[in-house]
Structure formats: structure tokens, C-alpha cells
Design a protein around this motif. Sequence first.
Motif, PDB file in Angstrom:
ATOM      1  N   ASP A 109       0.915  -0.926  -0.197  1.00  0.00           N
ATOM      2  CA  ASP A 109      -0.349   0.036  -0.273  1.00  0.00           C
ATOM      3  C   ASP A 109       1.087   1.208  -0.375  1.00  0.00           C
ATOM      4  OD1 ASP A 109      -1.504  -1.694   2.197  1.00  0.00           O
ATOM      5  OD2 ASP A 109      -2.008  -1.913   0.319  1.00  0.00           O
ATOM      6  N   SER A 153      -3.200  13.559   8.768  1.00  0.00           N
ATOM      7  CA  SER A 153      -3.160  11.876   9.723  1.00  0.00           C
ATOM      8  C   SER A 153      -2.214  11.365   8.168  1.00  0.00           C
ATOM      9  CB  SER A 153      -4.047  10.919   9.957  1.00  0.00           C
ATOM     10  OG  SER A 153      -4.218  12.186  11.477  1.00  0.00           O
ATOM     11  N   ILE A 193      -1.050   2.477  15.079  1.00  0.00           N
ATOM     12  CA  ILE A 193       0.188   3.077  13.970  1.00  0.00           C
ATOM     13  C   ILE A 193       0.531   4.105  15.618  1.00  0.00           C
ATOM     14  CG2 ILE A 193       1.711   3.614  12.182  1.00  0.00           C
ATOM     15  CD1 ILE A 193      -2.005   2.245  12.148  1.00  0.00           C
ATOM     16  N   TYR A 230      -2.232   6.645  15.976  1.00  0.00           N
ATOM     17  CA  TYR A 230      -3.440   7.346  15.376  1.00  0.00           C
ATOM     18  C   TYR A 230      -4.032   4.887  15.891  1.00  0.00           C
ATOM     19  CZ  TYR A 230      -0.864   9.947  13.304  1.00  0.00           C
ATOM     20  OH  TYR A 230      -0.280  11.456  12.841  1.00  0.00           O
ATOM     21  N   LEU A 275      -9.020  -1.487   9.198  1.00  0.00           N
ATOM     22  CA  LEU A 275      -7.925  -2.168   8.104  1.00  0.00           C
ATOM     23  C   LEU A 275      -9.887  -2.501   7.467  1.00  0.00           C
ATOM     24  CD1 LEU A 275      -5.870  -4.102  10.169  1.00  0.00           C
ATOM     25  CD2 LEU A 275      -4.570  -2.997   8.099  1.00  0.00           C
ATOM     26  N   GLY A 302      -8.854  -3.430   1.491  1.00  0.00           N
ATOM     27  CA  GLY A 302      -7.337  -3.148   0.969  1.00  0.00           C
ATOM     28  C   GLY A 302      -6.618  -1.898   1.664  1.00  0.00           C
ATOM     29  N   GLY A 303      -5.922  -1.933   2.699  1.00  0.00           N
ATOM     30  CA  GLY A 303      -4.959  -1.378   2.994  1.00  0.00           C
ATOM     31  C   GLY A 303      -5.859  -0.247   4.431  1.00  0.00           C
ATOM     32  N   MET A 304      -4.921   0.830   4.861  1.00  0.00           N
ATOM     33  CA  MET A 304      -5.805   1.412   6.562  1.00  0.00           C
ATOM     34  C   MET A 304      -6.297   2.113   5.654  1.00  0.00           C
ATOM     35  SD  MET A 304      -2.962   0.145   9.333  1.00  0.00           S
ATOM     36  CE  MET A 304      -1.813   0.795   8.281  1.00  0.00           C
ATOM     37  N   ASP A 305      -8.239   2.571   5.789  1.00  0.00           N
ATOM     38  CA  ASP A 305      -8.513   3.053   4.533  1.00  0.00           C
ATOM     39  C   ASP A 305      -9.336   4.866   5.691  1.00  0.00           C
ATOM     40  OD1 ASP A 305     -11.693   1.357   4.569  1.00  0.00           O
ATOM     41  OD2 ASP A 305     -10.645   1.252   5.865  1.00  0.00           O
ATOM     42  N   TRP A 351      -8.008   6.874   8.885  1.00  0.00           N
ATOM     43  CA  TRP A 351      -7.570   7.483   9.698  1.00  0.00           C
ATOM     44  C   TRP A 351      -7.958   7.654  11.363  1.00  0.00           C
ATOM     45  CZ3 TRP A 351      -2.271   5.707   9.966  1.00  0.00           C
ATOM     46  CH2 TRP A 351      -1.438   4.562   9.470  1.00  0.00           C
ATOM     47  N   GLY A 352      -7.744   8.061  12.412  1.00  0.00           N
ATOM     48  CA  GLY A 352      -8.555   9.085  13.580  1.00  0.00           C
ATOM     49  C   GLY A 352      -7.149  10.125  13.044  1.00  0.00           C
ATOM     50  N   GLN A 353      -7.293  11.455  13.315  1.00  0.00           N
ATOM     51  CA  GLN A 353      -6.631  12.654  13.372  1.00  0.00           C
ATOM     52  C   GLN A 353      -5.203  12.436  14.455  1.00  0.00           C
ATOM     53  OE1 GLN A 353      -8.777  12.520  16.144  1.00  0.00           O
ATOM     54  NE2 GLN A 353      -7.911  12.891  18.299  1.00  0.00           N
TER      55      GLN A 353
END
Lengths: 112, 116
Positions: free
Chosen positions: A39, A48, B37, B94, B98, B101-104, B106-108
Motif C-alpha cells: 500500500d 494523519s 500505529i 493513530y 483495515l 485493502g489497506g488502512m482506509d 485513520w483518526g487524527q
Amino acid sequence: DIVMTQSPLSLPVTPGEPASISCRSSQSLLHLNGYKYLDWYLQKPGQSPRLLIYLGFSRASGVPDRFSGSGSGTDFTLKISRVEAEDVGIYYCMQSLQTPYTFGQGTRLEIK
Amino acid sequence: QVQLQESGPGLVKPSETLSLTCSVSGGTINSHYWSWIRQPPGKGLEWIGYIYYSGNTNYNPSLESRVNISVATSKRHLSLRLSSVTAEDTAVYYCARLGAGGMDVWGQGTAVTVSS
């Protein structure tokens, strides 16, 4: 752990010009299902990270089509066809083939 | 549209336990994996671990002895606990969903400083 190596680490680009970022993995990211678990994320200043490309080449929702991803099992490329000012930030590749998920060091794109 | 919001104390003393919450709104926790993360100041991203909505977890071996991720589906939030913290745990933390596909999402992010 799978090691992800990006190049270049710094990328100055003139608006309207193309840009390319390379990401190399220490082992193949090709799963038996045929997908490549790589990715790309963009972290704009003060924000972010945002998903740009998943599974090697699929654009995430809302991502402009000037962004494209490609690659083989270990060598991947993110291309921006015509860089715009809003594209500045740090680009990260990440592998999700196996845990621990690992990121590249990041490539800082700046406008000339 | 799913939104994530991290929260927790901004300052933690060395050797204590860092506890963070990620609130999920606009969508369901069910049928998804959720990751934590972190990003130390001026540095890159480090994956901490993930949890499936059913409670199954997977942690980064570099942190596994100190980390615990849990989910409270009914309360629509995730939790991260990191014990025996040191200055090296100072980072922005963060949570992210998931997707297929991918981490789509996110938090701030929430900044945590480890200092006495």
C-alpha cells in the motif's frame, strides 16, 4: 520482519512535472491469491496518513487518477503523472503480507 | 462515513501504563480489523498491532510483551494499553481501520509524551 526501502528520500518536483517513488521489499509481497500486499500512503503536513493505493495498484476512494501504483513481487513504484502543489508531504509504502506490518522510511515530496 | 477519534492523557510518567481509546462513529466495528500505529516526533510510522472485532489480536513482536489491544463493540471503541513506558514511547498514536485493502480510515492521532 520484511524490510521496506524507499528511494529517493527527498524529491523536489516542479508543478506539472511527473514524479516517481520507488519501494523495495526484502521479500516478495505476492500472496498465493495473486494479490501483492503493498500500500501507499500520503501524510500531508500536520495531518494523519491517507491511503492512496492498495494491493499494489488499486486507487483508494477519492484519490485522483494522476496517482498510480505498479510493481512486481519486490519492486514497486508510485507515480504521479503531473504533480500539483497539494501533493506535498511524505509518502510511505507499507507491506501487509505478513505481520508485523512494516513501512518504508518515507519520501518527502516538495515543490520546487 | 466512518470516523475515528483517539483520546487519552497527553503525558505519562516513565514506567507507567499508557492507555488510549479510539472511538468509532458513523459505522460499525463489526467485520473489520482495527490497527494502532504510532509515529515518534519527526520520524516514520510504526505498526503496533491490530484487533479483529471478535477480539483476535496480532501484535508487533517489538512491543508484544507490553501491549494490549481490546475492543468494546457495544461501546463502539477500541483501546490500547502499553505498559512500562519510556521516553522512546513518546509519539503520536493513530488508530485506523483495515479495509478490503489497506488502512482506509485513520483518526487524527493523539500525542503522548513520556516524561516525569
